[in-house]
Design a protein around this motif. Structure first.
Motif, PDB file in Angstrom:
ATOM      1  N   GLY A 126      19.782  49.074 151.574  1.00  0.00           N
ATOM      2  CA  GLY A 126      20.815  49.578 150.687  1.00  0.00           C
ATOM      3  C   GLY A 126      20.245  50.554 149.670  1.00  0.00           C
ATOM      4  N   PRO A 127      21.098  51.321 149.045  1.00  0.00           N
ATOM      5  CA  PRO A 127      20.633  52.246 148.007  1.00  0.00           C
ATOM      6  C   PRO A 127      20.082  51.477 146.815  1.00  0.00           C
ATOM      7  CG  PRO A 127      23.021  52.137 148.036  1.00  0.00           C
ATOM      8  CD  PRO A 127      22.555  51.378 149.243  1.00  0.00           C
ATOM      9  N   PRO A 128      19.088  52.046 146.119  1.00  0.00           N
ATOM     10  CA  PRO A 128      18.522  51.348 144.950  1.00  0.00           C
ATOM     11  C   PRO A 128      19.570  50.991 143.902  1.00  0.00           C
ATOM     12  CG  PRO A 128      17.128  53.193 145.591  1.00  0.00           C
ATOM     13  CD  PRO A 128      18.376  53.295 146.419  1.00  0.00           C
ATOM     14  N   ALA A 129      20.592  51.842 143.790  1.00  0.00           N
ATOM     15  CA  ALA A 129      21.627  51.591 142.776  1.00  0.00           C
ATOM     16  C   ALA A 129      22.430  50.338 143.078  1.00  0.00           C
ATOM     17  CB  ALA A 129      22.561  52.796 142.684  1.00  0.00           C
ATOM     18  N   LEU A 130      22.403  49.872 144.336  1.00  0.00           N
ATOM     19  CA  LEU A 130      23.196  48.694 144.697  1.00  0.00           C
ATOM     20  C   LEU A 130      22.718  47.455 143.946  1.00  0.00           C
ATOM     21  CD1 LEU A 130      25.467  47.566 146.446  1.00  0.00           C
ATOM     22  CD2 LEU A 130      23.795  47.214 148.287  1.00  0.00           C
ATOM     23  N   ARG A 131      21.433  47.361 143.688  1.00  0.00           N
ATOM     24  CA  ARG A 131      20.903  46.212 142.949  1.00  0.00           C
ATOM     25  C   ARG A 131      21.456  46.185 141.527  1.00  0.00           C
ATOM     26  NH1 ARG A 131      17.854  47.882 146.816  1.00  0.00           N
ATOM     27  NH2 ARG A 131      16.413  46.516 147.939  1.00  0.00           N
ATOM     28  N   TYR A 132      21.488  47.349 140.901  1.00  0.00           N
ATOM     29  CA  TYR A 132      22.050  47.429 139.552  1.00  0.00           C
ATOM     30  C   TYR A 132      23.564  47.225 139.584  1.00  0.00           C
ATOM     31  CZ  TYR A 132      17.514  49.229 138.129  1.00  0.00           C
ATOM     32  OH  TYR A 132      16.173  49.366 137.875  1.00  0.00           O
ATOM     33  N   ALA A 133      24.197  47.672 140.665  1.00  0.00           N
ATOM     34  CA  ALA A 133      25.640  47.473 140.795  1.00  0.00           C
ATOM     35  C   ALA A 133      25.976  45.995 140.877  1.00  0.00           C
ATOM     36  CB  ALA A 133      26.158  48.204 142.033  1.00  0.00           C
ATOM     37  N   MET A 134      25.170  45.215 141.614  1.00  0.00           N
ATOM     38  CA  MET A 134      25.399  43.775 141.706  1.00  0.00           C
ATOM     39  C   MET A 134      25.243  43.107 140.344  1.00  0.00           C
ATOM     40  SD  MET A 134      26.356  42.873 144.715  1.00  0.00           S
ATOM     41  CE  MET A 134      27.324  44.394 144.644  1.00  0.00           C
ATOM     42  N   LEU A 135      24.255  43.553 139.587  1.00  0.00           N
ATOM     43  CA  LEU A 135      24.070  43.001 138.245  1.00  0.00           C
ATOM     44  C   LEU A 135      25.258  43.354 137.358  1.00  0.00           C
ATOM     45  CD1 LEU A 135      22.232  41.467 136.319  1.00  0.00           C
ATOM     46  CD2 LEU A 135      21.058  43.618 135.812  1.00  0.00           C
ATOM     47  N   GLY A 136      25.755  44.597 137.492  1.00  0.00           N
ATOM     48  CA  GLY A 136      26.932  45.001 136.730  1.00  0.00           C
ATOM     49  C   GLY A 136      28.167  44.201 137.109  1.00  0.00           C
ATOM     50  N   VAL A 137      28.336  43.923 138.408  1.00  0.00           N
ATOM     51  CA  VAL A 137      29.479  43.117 138.858  1.00  0.00           C
ATOM     52  C   VAL A 137      29.387  41.711 138.285  1.00  0.00           C
ATOM     53  CG1 VAL A 137      30.558  42.053 140.873  1.00  0.00           C
ATOM     54  CG2 VAL A 137      29.870  44.448 140.958  1.00  0.00           C
ATOM     55  N   ALA A 138      28.187  41.145 138.269  1.00  0.00           N
ATOM     56  CA  ALA A 138      28.015  39.799 137.720  1.00  0.00           C
ATOM     57  C   ALA A 138      28.409  39.757 136.242  1.00  0.00           C
ATOM     58  CB  ALA A 138      26.567  39.337 137.895  1.00  0.00           C
ATOM     59  N   PHE A 139      28.003  40.772 135.471  1.00  0.00           N
ATOM     60  CA  PHE A 139      28.395  40.835 134.059  1.00  0.00           C
ATOM     61  C   PHE A 139      29.909  41.010 133.933  1.00  0.00           C
ATOM     62  CE2 PHE A 139      23.938  41.844 132.807  1.00  0.00           C
ATOM     63  CZ  PHE A 139      23.845  40.945 131.755  1.00  0.00           C
ATOM     64  N   ALA A 140      30.484  41.869 134.774  1.00  0.00           N
ATOM     65  CA  ALA A 140      31.923  42.112 134.716  1.00  0.00           C
ATOM     66  C   ALA A 140      32.713  40.845 135.018  1.00  0.00           C
ATOM     67  CB  ALA A 140      32.306  43.217 135.702  1.00  0.00           C
ATOM     68  N   VAL A 141      32.231  40.056 135.984  1.00  0.00           N
ATOM     69  CA  VAL A 141      32.898  38.792 136.320  1.00  0.00           C
ATOM     70  C   VAL A 141      32.850  37.835 135.134  1.00  0.00           C
ATOM     71  CG1 VAL A 141      32.703  36.719 137.745  1.00  0.00           C
ATOM     72  CG2 VAL A 141      32.548  38.966 138.800  1.00  0.00           C
ATOM     73  N   LEU A 142      31.718  37.795 134.448  1.00  0.00           N
ATOM     74  CA  LEU A 142      31.592  36.923 133.287  1.00  0.00           C
ATOM     75  C   LEU A 142      32.576  37.324 132.192  1.00  0.00           C
ATOM     76  CD1 LEU A 142      30.093  34.635 131.836  1.00  0.00           C
ATOM     77  CD2 LEU A 142      28.423  36.332 131.073  1.00  0.00           C
ATOM     78  N   LEU A 143      32.676  38.623 131.913  1.00  0.00           N
ATOM     79  CA  LEU A 143      33.594  39.107 130.884  1.00  0.00           C
ATOM     80  C   LEU A 143      35.050  38.883 131.293  1.00  0.00           C
ATOM     81  CD1 LEU A 143      31.798  42.440 129.882  1.00  0.00           C
ATOM     82  CD2 LEU A 143      31.782  40.254 128.659  1.00  0.00           C
ATOM     83  N   ALA A 144      35.355  39.167 132.555  1.00  0.00           N
ATOM     84  CA  ALA A 144      36.725  38.981 133.035  1.00  0.00           C
ATOM     85  C   ALA A 144      37.116  37.501 132.992  1.00  0.00           C
ATOM     86  CB  ALA A 144      36.862  39.520 134.451  1.00  0.00           C
ATOM     87  N   GLY A 145      36.164  36.632 133.298  1.00  0.00           N
ATOM     88  CA  GLY A 145      36.453  35.202 133.244  1.00  0.00           C
ATOM     89  C   GLY A 145      36.761  34.744 131.837  1.00  0.00           C
ATOM     90  N   ALA A 146      36.032  35.291 130.854  1.00  0.00           N
ATOM     91  CA  ALA A 146      36.304  34.930 129.460  1.00  0.00           C
ATOM     92  C   ALA A 146      37.697  35.379 129.046  1.00  0.00           C
ATOM     93  CB  ALA A 146      35.251  35.555 128.553  1.00  0.00           C
TER      94      ALA A 146
END
Length: 283
Positions: A126-146
């Motif tokens: 995968g592209p290198p940015a995909l790793r950072y994208a997964m981390l961003g999605v994890a943060f977004a899920v945490l914020l959306a859950g709150a």
């Protein structure tokens, strides 16, 4: 594929074992569900066996993720609801409706189609940015859950369940992005932090969804979140493919298996099943 299906069997069996263990702890004290219940449940061998099966399931899931496409693994994970349903009918004396028995059959048919058409996992990192994208999605899920905690009941359960499923999906994709297991490489890989944050957030949101909303709604959201997104990432960015000429059967099998799992969504939280069965049905 054998590892993926074995992981699903472990999850489904663990759910029922923990339900039986939790019920025995409750019946032994007459107490409600609280922190002390967990300590009492840990004295039940079935509950501890369920925890061990969850650990084995995760190990099998990792092997599967490193061997076959993500879409097949996630469809198999969703199929654990069929295992829980069948065992709940036998062990917890939960009555399955005709449509639910049909859903179990549909899940099995979908998995059979997937098993026959699935290819090897993609060789792409995968592209290198995909790793950072997964981390961003994890943060977004945490914020959306709150934020979802302020929604009305049914919508809250659906959003929290979908967020939990997305978090579990982040874990699955992140496992595929661990291309170097050397300690120095792991520390520098954003996918490691995405895996930890995504998994922790998923458990937190799913627990909140079960405590504050409909189990069926939350589980349905979780199934959608943990299957569709990771499957798309695997095909588009990680090179997951089917056997030559079997793309259509694989797509149909995936859709059928997920649809069957959605029909069994009420089996997503085993203690609720145990309570629904009632004292008269206690083993």
């Amino acid at each position: 594929m054998i590892c993926a299906l074995s992981s699903a069997v472990c999850i489904g069996t663990a759910s029922v074992l923990q339900a039986v263990g939790a019920r025995a702890a409750q019946l032994g004290t007459g107490s409600g569900v609280d922190v002390a219940l967990m300590l009492r449940a840990l004295r039940q061998w079935r509950y501890v066996a369920g925890l061990a099966l969850y650990g084995l399931s995760f190990a099998l899931q990792i092997v599967a993720l490193l061997t076959i496409p993500i879409y097949a693994v996630e469809a198999a994970q969703a199929a654990s609801l069929a295992v829980t349903a069948v065992l709940a009918a036998r062990v917890l004396k939960v009555r399955l409706r005709g449509t639910e028995w049909a859903a179990v059959t549909v899940v099995c048919a979908g998995l059979a189609m997937l098993g026959l058409s699935v290819g090897a996992d993609g060789r792409s990192d995968g592209p290198p940015a995909l790793r950072y994208a997964m981390l961003g999605v994890a943060f977004a899920v945490l914020l959306a859950g709150a934020a979802a905690g302020r929604l009305p009941g049914r919508a809250r359960a659906l959003v929290l369940g979908f967020g939990a499923g997305t978090g579990f999906g982040v874990v699955s994709v992140s496992v595929r992005l661990l291309d170097d297991l050397a300690p120095s490489a792991l520390v520098a890989n954003p996918a490691v932090y995405a895996l930890l944050l995504g998994g922790g957030t998923a458990f937190l949101l799913l627990t909140s969804a079960f405590q504050r909303g409909s189990v069926t709604t939350a589980t349905a959201g979780m199934v959608v979140g943990e299957t569709i997104g990771p499957a798309v990432v695997g095909v588009v960015w990680l090179g997951d493919r089917t056997r030559e000429g079997l793309a259509v059967p694989a797509a149909v099998g995936f859709a059928v298996a997920v649809a069957g799992a959605l029909a069994l969504a009420r089996f997503g939280e085993p203690p609720a099943i145990a309570a629904a069965a009632g004292p008269a049905d206690a083993p």
